[in-house]
Design an enzyme around this catalytic site. Structure first.
Site, PDB file in Angstrom:
ATOM      1  N   HIS A 121       0.811  -1.222   0.000  1.00  0.00           N
ATOM      2  CA  HIS A 121       0.000   0.000   0.000  1.00  0.00           C
ATOM      3  C   HIS A 121       0.843   1.272   0.000  1.00  0.00           C
ATOM      4  CE1 HIS A 121      -3.641  -2.465   1.728  1.00  0.00           C
ATOM      5  NE2 HIS A 121      -3.479  -2.640   0.430  1.00  0.00           N
ATOM      6  N   CYS A 129       3.501  14.106  -7.645  1.00  0.00           N
ATOM      7  CA  CYS A 129       2.567  15.076  -8.214  1.00  0.00           C
ATOM      8  C   CYS A 129       1.479  14.363  -9.024  1.00  0.00           C
ATOM      9  CB  CYS A 129       3.346  16.054  -9.091  1.00  0.00           C
ATOM     10  SG  CYS A 129       2.270  17.142 -10.026  1.00  0.00           S
ATOM     11  N   CYS A 132       2.161  15.870 -13.017  1.00  0.00           N
ATOM     12  CA  CYS A 132       3.276  15.436 -13.874  1.00  0.00           C
ATOM     13  C   CYS A 132       3.911  14.129 -13.396  1.00  0.00           C
ATOM     14  CB  CYS A 132       4.342  16.530 -13.977  1.00  0.00           C
ATOM     15  SG  CYS A 132       5.200  16.843 -12.418  1.00  0.00           S
ATOM     16  N   CYS A 153       4.741  21.877 -11.937  1.00  0.00           N
ATOM     17  CA  CYS A 153       3.554  22.137 -12.768  1.00  0.00           C
ATOM     18  C   CYS A 153       2.358  22.656 -11.983  1.00  0.00           C
ATOM     19  CB  CYS A 153       3.160  20.855 -13.512  1.00  0.00           C
ATOM     20  SG  CYS A 153       2.326  19.651 -12.461  1.00  0.00           S
ATOM     21  N   GLY A 190      -1.373  -9.012  12.823  1.00  0.00           N
ATOM     22  CA  GLY A 190      -1.950  -7.691  13.083  1.00  0.00           C
ATOM     23  C   GLY A 190      -2.713  -7.084  11.932  1.00  0.00           C
ATOM     24  N   THR A 191      -3.503  -7.918  11.257  1.00  0.00           N
ATOM     25  CA  THR A 191      -4.358  -7.370  10.198  1.00  0.00           C
ATOM     26  C   THR A 191      -5.772  -7.896  10.363  1.00  0.00           C
ATOM     27  OG1 THR A 191      -4.757  -7.188   7.814  1.00  0.00           O
ATOM     28  CG2 THR A 191      -3.596  -9.181   8.540  1.00  0.00           C
ATOM     29  N   SER A 192      -6.752  -7.005  10.090  1.00  0.00           N
ATOM     30  CA  SER A 192      -8.143  -7.438  10.167  1.00  0.00           C
ATOM     31  C   SER A 192      -8.490  -8.321   8.969  1.00  0.00           C
ATOM     32  CB  SER A 192      -9.067  -6.211  10.229  1.00  0.00           C
ATOM     33  OG  SER A 192      -8.793  -5.357   9.136  1.00  0.00           O
ATOM     34  N   ASN A 216      -2.651 -12.230  16.401  1.00  0.00           N
ATOM     35  CA  ASN A 216      -3.517 -11.058  16.524  1.00  0.00           C
ATOM     36  C   ASN A 216      -4.049 -11.016  17.956  1.00  0.00           C
ATOM     37  OD1 ASN A 216      -5.814  -9.119  16.099  1.00  0.00           O
ATOM     38  ND2 ASN A 216      -5.358  -9.477  13.937  1.00  0.00           N
ATOM     39  N   GLU A 218      -7.061 -10.417  18.579  1.00  0.00           N
ATOM     40  CA  GLU A 218      -8.413 -11.003  18.542  1.00  0.00           C
ATOM     41  C   GLU A 218      -8.603 -11.797  17.261  1.00  0.00           C
ATOM     42  OE1 GLU A 218     -10.643  -7.349  18.868  1.00  0.00           O
ATOM     43  OE2 GLU A 218     -10.749  -7.132  16.685  1.00  0.00           O
TER      44      GLU A 218
HETATM   45  C1  BJW Z   1      -2.919  -6.342  16.899  1.00  0.00           C
HETATM   46  C2  BJW Z   1      -2.351  -5.536  17.865  1.00  0.00           C
HETATM   47  C3  BJW Z   1      -1.196  -6.030  18.439  1.00  0.00           C
HETATM   48  C4  BJW Z   1      -4.045  -4.488  17.176  1.00  0.00           C
HETATM   49  N1  BJW Z   1      -0.707  -7.212  18.054  1.00  0.00           N
HETATM   50  N2  BJW Z   1      -2.432  -7.509  16.524  1.00  0.00           N
HETATM   51  C5  BJW Z   1     -16.219  -5.466  -1.717  1.00  0.00           C
HETATM   52  C6  BJW Z   1     -15.699  -6.721  -1.494  1.00  0.00           C
HETATM   53  C7  BJW Z   1     -14.335  -6.975  -1.650  1.00  0.00           C
HETATM   54  C8  BJW Z   1     -13.474  -5.968  -2.042  1.00  0.00           C
HETATM   55  C9  BJW Z   1     -14.012  -4.715  -2.272  1.00  0.00           C
HETATM   56  C10 BJW Z   1     -15.353  -4.476  -2.106  1.00  0.00           C
HETATM   57  N3  BJW Z   1     -15.564  -3.164  -2.377  1.00  0.00           N
HETATM   58  C11 BJW Z   1     -14.387  -2.586  -2.695  1.00  0.00           C
HETATM   59  C12 BJW Z   1     -13.423  -3.522  -2.642  1.00  0.00           C
HETATM   60  C13 BJW Z   1     -11.989  -3.335  -2.917  1.00  0.00           C
HETATM   61  C14 BJW Z   1     -11.292  -2.615  -1.777  1.00  0.00           C
HETATM   62  C15 BJW Z   1     -11.566  -3.355  -0.469  1.00  0.00           C
HETATM   63  O1  BJW Z   1     -10.939  -4.336  -0.149  1.00  0.00           O
HETATM   64  N4  BJW Z   1     -12.521  -2.878   0.313  1.00  0.00           N
HETATM   65  C16 BJW Z   1     -12.928  -3.559   1.554  1.00  0.00           C
HETATM   66  C17 BJW Z   1     -12.778  -2.615   2.740  1.00  0.00           C
HETATM   67  C18 BJW Z   1     -14.334  -4.054   1.363  1.00  0.00           C
HETATM   68  N5  BJW Z   1      -9.885  -2.648  -2.110  1.00  0.00           N
HETATM   69  C19 BJW Z   1      -9.321  -1.726  -2.884  1.00  0.00           C
HETATM   70  O2  BJW Z   1      -9.946  -0.778  -3.327  1.00  0.00           O
HETATM   71  C20 BJW Z   1      -7.862  -1.960  -3.235  1.00  0.00           C
HETATM   72  N6  BJW Z   1      -7.656  -1.838  -4.628  1.00  0.00           N
HETATM   73  C21 BJW Z   1      -8.255  -2.651  -5.507  1.00  0.00           C
HETATM   74  O3  BJW Z   1      -9.043  -3.528  -5.173  1.00  0.00           O
HETATM   75  O4  BJW Z   1      -7.875  -2.402  -6.800  1.00  0.00           O
HETATM   76  C22 BJW Z   1      -8.609  -3.036  -7.851  1.00  0.00           C
HETATM   77  C23 BJW Z   1      -9.626  -2.038  -8.331  1.00  0.00           C
HETATM   78  C24 BJW Z   1      -9.203  -1.019  -9.134  1.00  0.00           C
HETATM   79  C25 BJW Z   1     -10.138  -0.125  -9.627  1.00  0.00           C
HETATM   80  C26 BJW Z   1     -11.479  -0.228  -9.224  1.00  0.00           C
HETATM   81  C27 BJW Z   1     -11.860  -1.230  -8.349  1.00  0.00           C
HETATM   82  C28 BJW Z   1     -10.919  -2.149  -7.898  1.00  0.00           C
HETATM   83  C29 BJW Z   1      -6.984  -0.907  -2.578  1.00  0.00           C
HETATM   84  C30 BJW Z   1      -7.008  -0.980  -1.087  1.00  0.00           C
HETATM   85  C31 BJW Z   1      -6.174   0.149  -0.501  1.00  0.00           C
HETATM   86  C32 BJW Z   1      -6.230   0.170   1.024  1.00  0.00           C
HETATM   87  N7  BJW Z   1      -5.596   1.367   1.467  1.00  0.00           N
HETATM   88  C33 BJW Z   1      -5.441   1.593   2.904  1.00  0.00           C
HETATM   89  C34 BJW Z   1      -4.826   3.005   3.096  1.00  0.00           C
HETATM   90  C35 BJW Z   1      -3.343   2.985   2.725  1.00  0.00           C
HETATM   91  C36 BJW Z   1      -2.709   4.317   2.873  1.00  0.00           C
HETATM   92  C37 BJW Z   1      -2.669   4.801   4.277  1.00  0.00           C
HETATM   93  O5  BJW Z   1      -2.122   4.128   5.188  1.00  0.00           O
HETATM   94  O6  BJW Z   1      -3.191   5.899   4.499  1.00  0.00           O
HETATM   95  O7  BJW Z   1      -4.582   0.586   3.477  1.00  0.00           O
HETATM   96  S1  BJW Z   1      -6.965   1.429   3.847  1.00  0.00           S
HETATM   97  C38 BJW Z   1      -6.212   0.678   5.247  1.00  0.00           C
HETATM   98  O8  BJW Z   1      -6.660  -0.697   5.399  1.00  0.00           O
HETATM   99  C39 BJW Z   1      -4.707   0.591   4.918  1.00  0.00           C
HETATM  100  C40 BJW Z   1      -4.344  -0.751   5.482  1.00  0.00           C
HETATM  101  O9  BJW Z   1      -3.148  -1.204   4.902  1.00  0.00           O
HETATM  102  C41 BJW Z   1      -5.551  -1.573   5.162  1.00  0.00           C
HETATM  103  C42 BJW Z   1      -5.672  -2.818   6.008  1.00  0.00           C
HETATM  104  O10 BJW Z   1      -5.843  -2.510   7.360  1.00  0.00           O
HETATM  105  P1  BJW Z   1      -5.125  -3.394   8.478  1.00  0.00           P
HETATM  106  O11 BJW Z   1      -3.681  -3.254   8.357  1.00  0.00           O
HETATM  107  O12 BJW Z   1      -5.679  -4.772   8.460  1.00  0.00           O
HETATM  108  O13 BJW Z   1      -5.564  -2.603   9.819  1.00  0.00           O
HETATM  109  P2  BJW Z   1      -6.888  -2.734  10.706  1.00  0.00           P
HETATM  110  O14 BJW Z   1      -6.979  -1.532  11.546  1.00  0.00           O
HETATM  111  O15 BJW Z   1      -8.076  -3.058   9.887  1.00  0.00           O
HETATM  112  O16 BJW Z   1      -6.614  -4.019  11.615  1.00  0.00           O
HETATM  113  C43 BJW Z   1      -5.633  -4.018  12.630  1.00  0.00           C
HETATM  114  C44 BJW Z   1      -5.562  -5.412  13.243  1.00  0.00           C
HETATM  115  O17 BJW Z   1      -4.508  -5.436  14.176  1.00  0.00           O
HETATM  116  C45 BJW Z   1      -6.852  -5.802  13.991  1.00  0.00           C
HETATM  117  O18 BJW Z   1      -7.213  -7.124  13.593  1.00  0.00           O
HETATM  118  C46 BJW Z   1      -6.406  -5.798  15.464  1.00  0.00           C
HETATM  119  O19 BJW Z   1      -7.074  -6.784  16.243  1.00  0.00           O
HETATM  120  C47 BJW Z   1      -4.940  -6.128  15.350  1.00  0.00           C
HETATM  121  N8  BJW Z   1      -4.090  -5.639  16.428  1.00  0.00           N
HETATM  122  N9  BJW Z   1      -3.143  -4.388  18.002  1.00  0.00           N
HETATM  123  C48 BJW Z   1      -1.388  -7.926  17.103  1.00  0.00           C
HETATM  124  N10 BJW Z   1      -0.589  -5.330  19.423  1.00  0.00           N
HETATM  125 ZN    ZN Z   2       3.863  18.298 -11.240  1.00  0.00          ZN
END
Ligand code: BJW
Ligand code: ZN
Length: 249
Positions: A121, A129, A132, A153, A190-192, A216, A218
């Site tokens: 990600h 930009c 450009c 730009c 550590g991912t949902s 995780n 949970e």
């Molecule tokens: C611990 C702990 C400790 C706490 N020890 N554990 C319907 C169905 C299926 C898919 C889709 C849908 N509608 C849309 C989609 C696609 C969409 C998607 O998946 N959406 C779902 C939400 C439904 N995906 C996309 O759009 C992706 N692109 C794509 O599909 O391209 C094809 C396409 C192109 C054109 C048109 C359509 C499709 C792109 C996804 C980009 C995600 N971006 C983000 C932001 C990144 C930038 C930033 O950081 O600002 O990425 S969103 C955010 O979520 C970030 C993360 O990487 C990502 C995952 O989150 P993560 O890491 O799992 O965090 P949490 O908070 O969810 O979980 C934390 C976990 O840690 C929990 O389980 C806790 O219990 C645990 N924890 N403390 C161990 N100490």
């Molecule tokens: Zn530019």
């Protein structure tokens, strides 16, 4: 937290594995002080990640989205890798093929010393930009107070991260898939496991024969498919796994 019980099955896998892969999410950085996305502490000004992490939101209100990224960049800059990141980096000395696939943009795996890191990600430290396509320097970014404009730009500068609806970087994705397919052991840490396509990697690894271990605090969407689930904070569990791997080696 006290010691965890490491099953005989996992001990055997840790002993025989050559290819080990860690697939990480925001939870691994939680104990460094980086908020997760979906926990109660994760919400910034009550916005869900879906409301801020998309290009439409950025174009409608660049100041708001930049405020979120500026806040996070500053916060991340003050954090350090924790014992979980460090244990994964140490595994490079234990296993001939050790890789990290991360959804995180915080750069903490590299700062911990991991050298094979696939960032699905993007990385919050890089910015480019929208007009450009040129990358801007960290020095330039440090001088900006609000939504920055390109010195070349005048286009809007955005963080080099992947927002909803955007494609993942093809090279990082392809390398992640082949790394997942080769893994003897895959740790899902550590991912949902709800954001796709990243969340399909543990399933890809399992179908290709990996022993998949979830760590995780949970249970998640993926837990029922994992070979083992170790419940607890990753900064406590990963050093124990490293110790066991080194002992078994
Ligand atoms: C611990 C702990 C400790 C706490 N020890 N554990 C319907 C169905 C299926 C898919 C889709 C849908 N509608 C849309 C989609 C696609 C969409 C998607 O998946 N959406 C779902 C939400 C439904 N995906 C996309 O759009 C992706 N692109 C794509 O599909 O391209 C094809 C396409 C192109 C054109 C048109 C359509 C499709 C792109 C996804 C980009 C995600 N971006 C983000 C932001 C990144 C930038 C930033 O950081 O600002 O990425 S969103 C955010 O979520 C970030 C993360 O990487 C990502 C995952 O989150 P993560 O890491 O799992 O965090 P949490 O908070 O969810 O979980 C934390 C976990 O840690 C929990 O389980 C806790 O219990 C645990 N924890 N403390 C161990 N100490
Ligand atoms: Zn530019």
């Amino acid at each position: 937290m006290g010691g965890i019980e490491i099953s005989d099955g996992l001990k055997r896998k840790l002993r025989s594995a050559e290819w080990v892969t860690a697939f990480t999410g925001a939870g691994i950085s939680a104990e460094s002080g980086v908020p997760t996305f979906r926990g109660e502490d994760g919400l910034w000004k009550k916005f869900k990640p879906e409301e801020l992490a998309n290009f439409g939101a950025f174009m409608r209100n660049p100041e708001l989205v930049w405020e979120w990224y500026a806040y996070r960049r500053e916060l991340i800059g003050k954090t350090q890798p924790n014992a979980g990141h460090l244990a994964l980096a140490q595994m490079e000395h234990r296993y001939p093929h050790m890789a990290v696939i991360t959804q995180n943009v915080d750069n903490l795996h590299r700062r911990a010393g991991s050298t094979v890191v696939h960032e699905l990600h993007g990385n919050i430290e890089r910015n480019y930009c929208t007009g450009c396509g040129k990358y801007v320097s960290e020095d330039f970014m440090a001088r900006q107070t609000s939504a920055p404009k390109c010195p070349n730009c005048r286009g809007l500068i955005r963080p080099d991260v992947v927002w909803f609806g955007e494609m993942l970087p093809v090279d990082e994705w392809n390398k992640s898939v082949s790394t997942a397919e080769r893994a003897d052991v895959l740790f899902v840490i550590g991912t949902s496991a709800i954001v796709y396509p990243a969340a399909s990697l543990p399933v890809i690894a399992k179908r290709a024969g990996a022993y998949v271990v979830e760590i995780n605090i949970e249970r998640t969407e993926f837990s029922s498919e994992a070979d083992e689930v170790l419940l607890g904070p990753s900064a406590s569990i990963l050093p124990q796994i490293l110790e066991c791997a080194n002992k078994e080696g």
